[in-house]
Design a protein around this motif. Structure first.
Motif, PDB file in Angstrom:
ATOM      1  N   GLU A 119      -8.098  -1.590  -0.256  1.00  0.00           N
ATOM      2  CA  GLU A 119      -7.328  -1.819   0.895  1.00  0.00           C
ATOM      3  C   GLU A 119      -6.436  -0.613   1.144  1.00  0.00           C
ATOM      4  O   GLU A 119      -6.129  -0.179   2.136  1.00  0.00           O
ATOM      5  CB  GLU A 119      -6.446  -2.996   0.961  1.00  0.00           C
ATOM      6  CG  GLU A 119      -7.432  -4.296   0.889  1.00  0.00           C
ATOM      7  CD  GLU A 119      -6.658  -5.627   0.658  1.00  0.00           C
ATOM      8  OE1 GLU A 119      -5.389  -5.439   0.564  1.00  0.00           O
ATOM      9  OE2 GLU A 119      -7.200  -6.565   0.639  1.00  0.00           O
ATOM     10  N   SER A 120      -5.629   0.112   0.123  1.00  0.00           N
ATOM     11  CA  SER A 120      -4.959   1.242   0.053  1.00  0.00           C
ATOM     12  C   SER A 120      -5.662   2.318   0.775  1.00  0.00           C
ATOM     13  O   SER A 120      -5.068   3.046   1.428  1.00  0.00           O
ATOM     14  CB  SER A 120      -4.206   1.377  -1.269  1.00  0.00           C
ATOM     15  OG  SER A 120      -3.262   0.316  -1.679  1.00  0.00           O
TER      16      SER A 120
ATOM     17  N   GLY B  17       3.822   2.101  -4.302  1.00  0.00           N
ATOM     18  CA  GLY B  17       2.682   1.026  -4.617  1.00  0.00           C
ATOM     19  C   GLY B  17       2.867   0.500  -5.963  1.00  0.00           C
ATOM     20  O   GLY B  17       2.119  -0.380  -6.270  1.00  0.00           O
TER      21      GLY B  17
ATOM     22  N   ASN C 103       0.820  -1.271   0.018  1.00  0.00           N
ATOM     23  CA  ASN C 103      -0.043   0.100  -0.145  1.00  0.00           C
ATOM     24  C   ASN C 103       0.859   1.512   0.005  1.00  0.00           C
ATOM     25  O   ASN C 103       1.900   1.163   0.566  1.00  0.00           O
ATOM     26  CB  ASN C 103      -0.914  -0.094   1.384  1.00  0.00           C
ATOM     27  CG  ASN C 103      -1.751  -1.275   1.373  1.00  0.00           C
ATOM     28  OD1 ASN C 103      -1.487  -2.005   2.460  1.00  0.00           O
ATOM     29  ND2 ASN C 103      -2.660  -1.533   0.514  1.00  0.00           N
TER      30      ASN C 103
END
Length: 679
Positions: free
Chosen positions: A564-565, A466, A422
């Motif tokens: 999710e990030s 990322g 992330n």
């Protein structure tokens, strides 16, 4: 990143669900959508680039050579290694169907010779090869001369026990020097081996031994993990009870009493200790099987992926040298266990092929304190540190005081491996571990690929948090549609490889058709990696996670990695996993499992704030339908979150498939029970 809001310590249930209203229907889309737009870039620091093995100019030259003449490029790499018979063939394969590829097929070599003898012949015998620290704090060091002697003795001992090139050896060990020595001894003899992670059950060990027909086991009485002495020998006894095993070779690590079966079981220190320290390697054809490593799937038995000698050696050597900018004075630490492919390629073979000094550690990162890794970096002056995003997020959760208490000035390069990282975890890693001065090599590769496929070369190009950036020279990775056409810039698609590479697995042991069907059937003429990805306008690749982890929400295909990030960018979130569940209106609903940072209250207000963060980062279409707070997420022993199991739980199904790689069964059981209680 800001600190979490001060709250009293709160004990919260294993999982807590907070529902949201359904999203309106949206028009269907055909590919993965990408909504996070990472604008931060980090050029190589001038002081780093000035000394780097590869800078912008030399990197461009390497890429040009590889693109115009793949065979010439890989031949130029192979010539840096020793071949008893120099290959004239480089890559041999059927265009458009390269599952049959071979590399350097008419050459003969020995990987262990290239890791040890070659450096001793060059005058490096006195250089430190290996530094080891055990979890209790004991340590050992080996020069290249000393490591060679131990490998030679182990090779002679295996021959004395009756091991031949027709046999297979199972290695079931803690993270101790003898594990690496055992691998190198098998490699020196041309004996195919499989390493089974020492945390696996006896059943998992036995299943893998049956699959590869292992007749010999190398193990230990036990090992240390999180303050406890694990009993490995009893697990071996249970695994081999009904198998035709000739010998079990046992390293005395903990000193715990263990059953030694007469005629079968022998102590390492007895047979290896008495063996000669002189040994000539067996020269092997390049395509000779080197090892088999098992990966678990959602159904069926684990896949035994077979890697061969010469091609794997060449790619391990080159990727280690380029990605980690390996220098003579580096102290290199990859935190992976040798039971995984990362521990093979980037703990053992790649570093030793480059005459590096390798540091290995026996225990976990949080024992006895969250500062253990930083203590060892300071103590041993580690300069290259390669770990997983899971570990980074765990460190984030404990705060920065443990980091600040130790000098990390020796570090010059950081790496990430295992799953997409992330952006906020990348930034934390860059700022707090690298001090803002260390490039980060975010690497993408798999057990199947054998070596790193996509990664920045740290002195060549700017990095983006990322993104794994670009394929290495000699790797033809693209983002494609299922029909084989290439995706446009910033259009989601499937991460695929269009040409063979030296370290690619050759087959699944005992089932070559499964190998073809699994990796070469989905996209015509390409190896399909199983991951979704996009390529931005600068040509940088963004791996979006497994395709089976892509969500289809009202026709929008969203990457779980990007959701999710967005979640973990909230200051109070330590870790998150996103999965889909069936939804009659939208096709799939979004379920987010969240582990808050220590001291943060898991309540409706936090859930609301997390939803707002996701909407702000991505848009309303990505608003989570459920947020479940949990103390821990189910992970494999290599640190990957087992999203498949979370998906089954969120869908109300029972957990199925192979769960032998699970680190903590209790975390899975708690989550499953929480759903059952609410039904």
């Amino acid at each position: 990143m800001g600190a979490p809001t001060a709250q009293a310590n709160t004990t919260f249930p294993a999982a807590r669900v907070v529902s949201a209203a359904a999203l309106p229907y949206c028009a269907a889309m055909t590919e993965i959508e990408s909504h996070l737009h990472e604008l931060r870039t980090f050029p190589p620091p001038p002081s780093f680039a000035a000394k780097a093995r590869v800078d912008a100019a030399s990197g461009a030259a390497l890429r040009e050579l590889a693109a115009t003449d793949l065979n010439k490029y890989w031949r130029s790499v192979a010539q840096h290694l020793y071949w008893e018979r120099v290959p004239t063939q480089i890559a041999t394969y059927t265009p458009g169907a390269f599952h049959d590829a071979t590399w350097f097929a008419d050459g003969t070599t020995n990987l262990a010779y290239n890791c040890l003898d070659r450096h001793i012949a060059a005058g490096l015998g006195g250089k430190r090869a290996l530094i080891w620290e055990g979890e209790p704090g004991d340590s050992r060091e080996f020069t290249y001369d000393q490591l060679f002697a131990e490998v030679a003795k182990a090779s002679n001992a295996l021959v004395a026990l009756g091991v031949t090139r027709n046999d297979a050896v199972a290695i079931y060990m803690p993270q101790v020097p003898e594990a690496m020595i055992a691998m190198l001894a098998c490699t020196r003899l041309g004996v195919m081996y499989t390493v089974v992670f020492g945390g696996f059950s006896s059943t998992a060990l036995g299943d893998r031994m049956v699959d590869c027909d292992a007749k010999f086991v190398i193990t230990a009485d036990g090992g240390y993990r999180r303050g406890a002495a694990l009993d490995l020998k009893s697990a071996v006894d249970a695994a081999v009870a009904d198998l035709d095993v000739k010998h079990v070779l046992v390293v005395k690590r903990t000193g715990a009493a263990c059953n030694m079966k007469a005629g079968r079981d022998v102590w390492w220190h007895d047979v290896v200790g008495a063996a000669s320290a002189e040994h000539k390697p067996v020269w092997l054809p390049s395509e000779h099987p080197l090892f088999t490593l098992y990966t678990s799937g959602s159904t069926g038995k684990p896949k035994g992926l077979v890697h061969t000698t010469g091609g794997y050696m060449v790619a391990a050597y080159q990727s280690t040298k380029l990605v980690f900018d390996m220098r003579d004075d580096d102290i290199y630490w990859c935190t992976a266990d040798i039971g995984w492919i990362t521990g093979h390629t980037y703990v053992t073979y790649g570093p030793l092929l480059n005459a590096a000094t390798v540091f290995i550690y026996e225990g976990g990162p949080m024992h006895p304190t969250p500062a253990r890794f930083w203590q060892m970096i300071e103590k041993w002056k580690v300069s290259i540190f390669y770990t997983a995003p899971t570990a980074i997020r765990a460190f984030m959760r404990t705060g920065v005081d443990h980091v600040k208490a130790h000098s990390l000035a020796s570090l010059r390069l950081l790496g990430s491996v295992g799953e997409p990282i992330n952006p906020e975890a990348w930034m934390w890693y860059h700022e707090h571990i690298g001090g803002g001065r260390c490039p980060i090599v975010d690497t993408w590769w798999q057990t199947e690929t054998g070596s790193i496929m996509i990664s920045p070369l740290p002195g060549e190009i700017a990095t983006k948090p990322g993104s794994a950036t670009k394929p290495l020279p000699g790797i033809a990775a693209v983002v494609a549609h299922k029909d084989g056409t290439l995706a446009a810039p910033n259009e989601g698609g499937y991460l695929a490889v269009t040409a063979p590479w030296p370290s690619m697995a050759r087959t699944i042991r005992g089932d070559h058709q499964r190998f073809i069907d699994t990796y070469f059937k989905d996209i015509p003429g390409m190896y399909f990696a199983g991951d979704g990805a996009r390529q931005d306008a600068d040509g940088y690749l963004w791996v979006l996670g497994r395709v089976d982890d892509v969500l289809n929400v009202s026709g929008h295909r969203l990457s779980t990695m990007e959701v999710e990030s967005a979640v973990v960018s909230h200051m109070s979130v330590a870790e998150a996993a996103v999965v889909g569940r069936p939804d009659e209106l939208k096709g799939q609903g979004i379920v987010v499992f969240v582990t808050p940072k220590q001291g943060v209250v898991a309540d409706d207000a936090l859930a609301t704030a997390i939803r707002a963060k996701v909407v702000a980062e991505i848009g309303a279409l990505a608003r989570p339908d459920e947020i479940r707070f949990t103390e821990s997420l189910p992970k494999t022993r290599s640190g990957k979150i087992m999203r498949r199991l979370l998906r089954e739980i969120a869908s109300g199904k029972g957990v199925a498939g192979d769960v032998t790689t699970l680190e903590d069964q209790a975390s899975l059981e708690r989550l499953a029970q929480s759903y059952q209680h609410e039904d």
